[in-house]
Design an enzyme around this catalytic site. Sequence first.
Site, PDB file in Angstrom:
ATOM      1  N   ASP A  11       1.229  -1.703   0.219  1.00  0.00           N
ATOM      2  CA  ASP A  11       0.098   0.268   0.130  1.00  0.00           C
ATOM      3  C   ASP A  11       0.715   1.283  -0.087  1.00  0.00           C
ATOM      4  O   ASP A  11       2.269   0.918   0.004  1.00  0.00           O
ATOM      5  CB  ASP A  11      -1.142  -0.251   1.256  1.00  0.00           C
ATOM      6  CG  ASP A  11      -2.259   0.593   1.008  1.00  0.00           C
ATOM      7  OD1 ASP A  11      -2.432   2.064   0.707  1.00  0.00           O
ATOM      8  OD2 ASP A  11      -3.263   0.391   1.048  1.00  0.00           O
ATOM      9  N   HIS A  59       2.310   1.683  -2.658  1.00  0.00           N
ATOM     10  CA  HIS A  59       1.809   3.058  -3.907  1.00  0.00           C
ATOM     11  C   HIS A  59       2.005   4.327  -3.932  1.00  0.00           C
ATOM     12  O   HIS A  59       1.209   5.434  -4.033  1.00  0.00           O
ATOM     13  CB  HIS A  59       0.104   2.891  -2.935  1.00  0.00           C
ATOM     14  CG  HIS A  59      -0.656   1.233  -2.882  1.00  0.00           C
ATOM     15  ND1 HIS A  59      -2.096   1.511  -2.390  1.00  0.00           N
ATOM     16  CD2 HIS A  59      -0.835   0.556  -4.068  1.00  0.00           C
ATOM     17  CE1 HIS A  59      -2.416   0.376  -3.081  1.00  0.00           C
ATOM     18  NE2 HIS A  59      -1.461  -0.135  -3.667  1.00  0.00           N
TER      19      HIS A  59
END
Length: 425
Positions: free
Chosen positions: A247, A270
Amino acid sequence: MRPTIYFVTLFVLILLCSSSSCFGRKAHSKAKHSSKSRHAKKTNEAKQVQVLNIEDFGAKADGKSDNFQAFKKAWEKACNSSESTKIMVPKDKTYYVKHINFTGPCHSAISIEIQGTIKSFPQMYDIPRRLWIKFEDVRNIDVYGGGTIDGNGEVWWKNSCRIKKTKPCQSQSAPTALTYKNCTNLRMRNLKLMNAQQMQVNFQDCNGVEASELLVVAPEDSPNTDGIHVTRTSNINILDSQIRTGDDCISIVNGSRNVEVRNIVCGPGHGISIGSLGEDKTENYVTDIFVKGAKLTGTTNGLRIKTWQGGSGIARNIVFEDIQMTNVSNPIIINQSYCDKNKKCQTEKSAVQVENVIYRNIRGTSASKMAINLKCSDSVPCRNIAVENVLLTAHTEGEKVESFCTNVLSMQTLNPNSIPICSVH
């Protein structure tokens, strides 16, 4: 309508101010950090420090014992001591725990030297408040040592609704691996954090934090394993660390201010995110964020600001500077229509105001055709966005990249940029 002379003058001053003094931040140079560290080390050496080995409190590195009680007893003795105390986790040994709470306030400064490994059990089980290891209401805490904190999260990932598409699956029950809540004068350094059940490290309601020389890792497909999460925290420096997760490498959300991020290696993951902000029509504020010297490789986003429709508040005074990107999708993105739900989000009239954002000296390659995407709100447009010396090309040879902007007021483009930066809409 053209901006007033006053506004133009103000924004030019913002662009020309030095990185560490922009927006009145209380930034600290590495030289100051090093000087403080040397002084603190000498001071600590001069003092008598009580050392508590967790094995003296019954800890067993046998691969099956829950060492909760041993950590609890060692912490209680340290916390109640009137002299500075160090809790020692021995090298080359692994200590399993179901969960640990280190709760203050305490009578003196405490350090925890983790030379070995603290590890979670490889089963799903109930963890209080979904926090595996938690420090709360502690002042003057130093956590370091070259060891490992291992969330052992594979079983949690496999049963996540993001991975497991059949019922039953768990959506929000996975715990955060390491949480600091309401802590002041906190240092965390020289540690490996790996395979968190969900989020790796969360700084919440803290003030005066330095996190440095960290290696934070989890598989690229592990769900919701944000590397370092900052919420309602002020005066925090995140320095000289490597983050590879499933993430956001770093996520900075509501109530955070005076956040400095320097020399971070990020990817996979991310990217570096401000937000999300404004979910469920909440009022959120993030101010004075400075990101410098990051290297992003193979991330699904680069430098991202994300807000929900219907929220309110401000994301203000944000600088991204001296960033290197390699094969990064969506290198620069502002998304004020963020929606992370199964159903379509409704169009709303209110939004979090995004203003005073600078992208300076950003270079590298984009994996997506859209290298710059500033998608701002119809009702609350972005204001005062500056793009300076941004040189982004396609990662695939022969392809081209583009930029897109909508609802941006007062956009400045300075020095050469590799692609035409879109005009104000």
